[in-house]
Design a protein around this motif. Sequence first.
Motif, PDB file in Angstrom:
ATOM      1  N   ALA A  88      18.656  71.443  16.531  1.00 48.23           N
ATOM      2  CA  ALA A  88      19.310  70.155  16.263  1.00 48.23           C
ATOM      3  C   ALA A  88      20.727  70.317  15.734  1.00 48.23           C
ATOM      4  N   ASN A  89      21.054  71.485  15.180  1.00 44.79           N
ATOM      5  CA  ASN A  89      22.384  71.734  14.616  1.00 44.79           C
ATOM      6  C   ASN A  89      22.989  72.949  15.305  1.00 44.79           C
ATOM      7  N   PRO A  90      23.955  72.746  16.177  1.00 42.98           N
ATOM      8  CA  PRO A  90      24.564  73.878  16.887  1.00 42.98           C
ATOM      9  C   PRO A  90      25.237  74.858  15.929  1.00 42.98           C
ATOM     10  N   LEU A  91      25.446  76.063  16.437  1.00 43.49           N
ATOM     11  CA  LEU A  91      26.017  77.119  15.605  1.00 43.49           C
ATOM     12  C   LEU A  91      27.422  76.768  15.119  1.00 43.49           C
ATOM     13  N   GLY A  92      28.206  76.136  15.983  1.00 45.38           N
ATOM     14  CA  GLY A  92      29.562  75.774  15.575  1.00 45.38           C
ATOM     15  C   GLY A  92      29.576  74.795  14.417  1.00 45.38           C
ATOM     16  N   ARG A  93      28.655  73.828  14.437  1.00 46.80           N
ATOM     17  CA  ARG A  93      28.584  72.863  13.344  1.00 46.80           C
ATOM     18  C   ARG A  93      28.176  73.538  12.043  1.00 46.80           C
ATOM     19  N   VAL A  94      27.234  74.467  12.131  1.00 43.38           N
ATOM     20  CA  VAL A  94      26.781  75.175  10.929  1.00 43.38           C
ATOM     21  C   VAL A  94      27.915  76.012  10.347  1.00 43.38           C
ATOM     22  N   LEU A  95      28.620  76.739  11.208  1.00 40.48           N
ATOM     23  CA  LEU A  95      29.717  77.575  10.727  1.00 40.48           C
ATOM     24  C   LEU A  95      30.848  76.729  10.138  1.00 40.48           C
ATOM     25  N   THR A  96      31.124  75.594  10.775  1.00 44.80           N
ATOM     26  CA  THR A  96      32.177  74.720  10.254  1.00 44.80           C
ATOM     27  C   THR A  96      31.810  74.174   8.885  1.00 44.80           C
ATOM     28  N   ARG A  97      30.553  73.770   8.727  1.00 44.44           N
ATOM     29  CA  ARG A  97      30.121  73.229   7.435  1.00 44.44           C
ATOM     30  C   ARG A  97      30.142  74.301   6.352  1.00 44.44           C
ATOM     31  N   ILE A  98      29.684  75.503   6.687  1.00 45.06           N
ATOM     32  CA  ILE A  98      29.690  76.579   5.693  1.00 45.06           C
ATOM     33  C   ILE A  98      31.120  76.943   5.306  1.00 45.06           C
ATOM     34  N   ALA A  99      31.992  77.055   6.311  1.00 49.48           N
ATOM     35  CA  ALA A  99      33.389  77.391   6.016  1.00 49.48           C
ATOM     36  C   ALA A  99      34.051  76.299   5.182  1.00 49.48           C
ATOM     37  N   GLY A 100      33.754  75.028   5.514  1.00 46.91           N
ATOM     38  CA  GLY A 100      34.328  73.931   4.738  1.00 46.91           C
ATOM     39  C   GLY A 100      33.820  73.905   3.308  1.00 46.91           C
ATOM     40  N   ASP A 101      32.523  74.146   3.125  1.00 51.02           N
ATOM     41  CA  ASP A 101      31.969  74.160   1.768  1.00 51.02           C
ATOM     42  C   ASP A 101      32.530  75.314   0.948  1.00 51.02           C
ATOM     43  N   MET A 102      32.657  76.479   1.565  1.00 43.01           N
ATOM     44  CA  MET A 102      33.214  77.620   0.841  1.00 43.01           C
ATOM     45  C   MET A 102      34.676  77.374   0.474  1.00 43.01           C
ATOM     46  N   TRP A 103      35.412  76.732   1.372  1.00 40.90           N
ATOM     47  CA  TRP A 103      36.813  76.431   1.072  1.00 40.90           C
ATOM     48  C   TRP A 103      36.919  75.425  -0.074  1.00 40.90           C
ATOM     49  N   LYS A 104      36.019  74.442  -0.091  1.00 39.02           N
ATOM     50  CA  LYS A 104      36.047  73.467  -1.180  1.00 39.02           C
ATOM     51  C   LYS A 104      35.698  74.118  -2.514  1.00 39.02           C
ATOM     52  N   LEU A 158      33.566  64.851  12.002  1.00 34.80           N
ATOM     53  CA  LEU A 158      34.606  65.857  12.194  1.00 34.80           C
ATOM     54  C   LEU A 158      34.001  67.207  12.558  1.00 34.80           C
ATOM     55  N   SER A 159      32.857  67.516  11.965  1.00 32.10           N
ATOM     56  CA  SER A 159      32.173  68.760  12.304  1.00 32.10           C
ATOM     57  C   SER A 159      31.733  68.770  13.763  1.00 32.10           C
ATOM     58  N   LYS A 160      31.307  67.619  14.272  1.00 34.04           N
ATOM     59  CA  LYS A 160      30.922  67.542  15.683  1.00 34.04           C
ATOM     60  C   LYS A 160      32.116  67.778  16.598  1.00 34.04           C
ATOM     61  N   VAL A 161      33.285  67.308  16.191  1.00 35.91           N
ATOM     62  CA  VAL A 161      34.491  67.534  16.996  1.00 35.91           C
ATOM     63  C   VAL A 161      34.778  69.024  17.114  1.00 35.91           C
ATOM     64  N   ASN A 192      34.473  74.208  20.005  1.00 38.39           N
ATOM     65  CA  ASN A 192      34.109  75.620  19.998  1.00 38.39           C
ATOM     66  C   ASN A 192      33.194  75.959  21.171  1.00 38.39           C
ATOM     67  N   GLN A 193      32.219  75.097  21.425  1.00 35.35           N
ATOM     68  CA  GLN A 193      31.316  75.335  22.545  1.00 35.35           C
ATOM     69  C   GLN A 193      32.042  75.222  23.885  1.00 35.35           C
ATOM     70  N   THR A 194      32.986  74.297  23.962  1.00 37.35           N
ATOM     71  CA  THR A 194      33.743  74.141  25.207  1.00 37.35           C
ATOM     72  C   THR A 194      34.587  75.375  25.494  1.00 37.35           C
ATOM     73  N   PHE A 211      33.259  67.121  29.893  1.00 38.02           N
ATOM     74  CA  PHE A 211      33.461  67.694  28.562  1.00 38.02           C
ATOM     75  C   PHE A 211      34.648  67.044  27.854  1.00 38.02           C
ATOM     76  N   ILE A 212      35.675  66.695  28.610  1.00 32.33           N
ATOM     77  CA  ILE A 212      36.805  65.992  27.994  1.00 32.33           C
ATOM     78  C   ILE A 212      36.362  64.624  27.490  1.00 32.33           C
ATOM     79  N   GLY A 213      35.558  63.923  28.293  1.00 34.26           N
ATOM     80  CA  GLY A 213      35.051  62.626  27.850  1.00 34.26           C
ATOM     81  C   GLY A 213      34.167  62.735  26.618  1.00 34.26           C
ATOM     82  N   GLU A 214      33.328  63.776  26.575  1.00 32.39           N
ATOM     83  CA  GLU A 214      32.482  63.981  25.393  1.00 32.39           C
ATOM     84  C   GLU A 214      33.322  64.273  24.156  1.00 32.39           C
ATOM     85  N   ASN A 215      34.369  65.064  24.335  1.00 33.02           N
ATOM     86  CA  ASN A 215      35.248  65.365  23.207  1.00 33.02           C
ATOM     87  C   ASN A 215      35.962  64.107  22.711  1.00 33.02           C
ATOM     88  N   LEU A 216      36.397  63.273  23.630  1.00 32.55           N
ATOM     89  CA  LEU A 216      37.058  62.024  23.240  1.00 32.55           C
ATOM     90  C   LEU A 216      36.093  61.085  22.524  1.00 32.55           C
TER      91      LEU A 216
END
Length: 220
Positions: A15-31, A98-101, A106-108, A124-129
């Motif tokens: 349910a949570n792609p790897l890119g979203r997990v990495l983004t959340r971890i990186a954001g939390d560590m930065w905060k 924002l994490s989904k963006v 990243n997956q694209t 994929f462009i439409g999904e990103n938009l």
Amino acid sequence: VKSLLLRVPLRWFDANPLGRVLTRIAGDMWKVDDQLMAYFGIVLGSSARLLFTAGMLLYTAPVAFLFVPVIYVPFLVYVAWPNQEAQREMERKKMQCLSKVFSHFNQTMAGAPIIRAFKQQGAFIGENLRHINMYGRRRLVSYSAFQWMKLRLQLLGFALFTITTLGPLLGLAVRGPRATPLSGEELRGNATLFGLSLQYAMDLRDLIGGFLFFIILFEI
């Protein structure tokens, strides 16, 4: 964080792609490393300035200070704290969008050759938009809600400013026309205190608004 990720069920990673997990971890560590202490210092500084401003308002305009609990306590209890819960949730939803963006981007980029091979660039462009549009909506809702609370806080500050302005006039009315005229030094002293009371009344409004804003950021 690593121990928590190792204990979650495998369906959580579906349910949570790897890119979203990495983004959340990186954001939390930065905060934690960068923003946490900064926000903590800002909250402490705002609290100290708020207490100092309230004390100076008590000294320069005691009558107006008596109305501060009457004006701001109901606002904090019935408006600010419930709105703070909603604002915190909206900020979290905004960060999830924002994490989904970033996750989709990243997956694209990782699957760009396959996407081009099957000529699915438009999909994929439409999904990103769509992800960007959803993030923009969340951000607009969060910003509008905070500005609405800020507007009500400014109206309360205007009420306190009006009371502070009318305080000296009421004092002159109480003295009456037959009272002993004030000397030049007394008039200058009263004018100075009057100006300071107006300044601190406006500062008190701004400090309460800033304090609530940084409390929300500190808890996200």
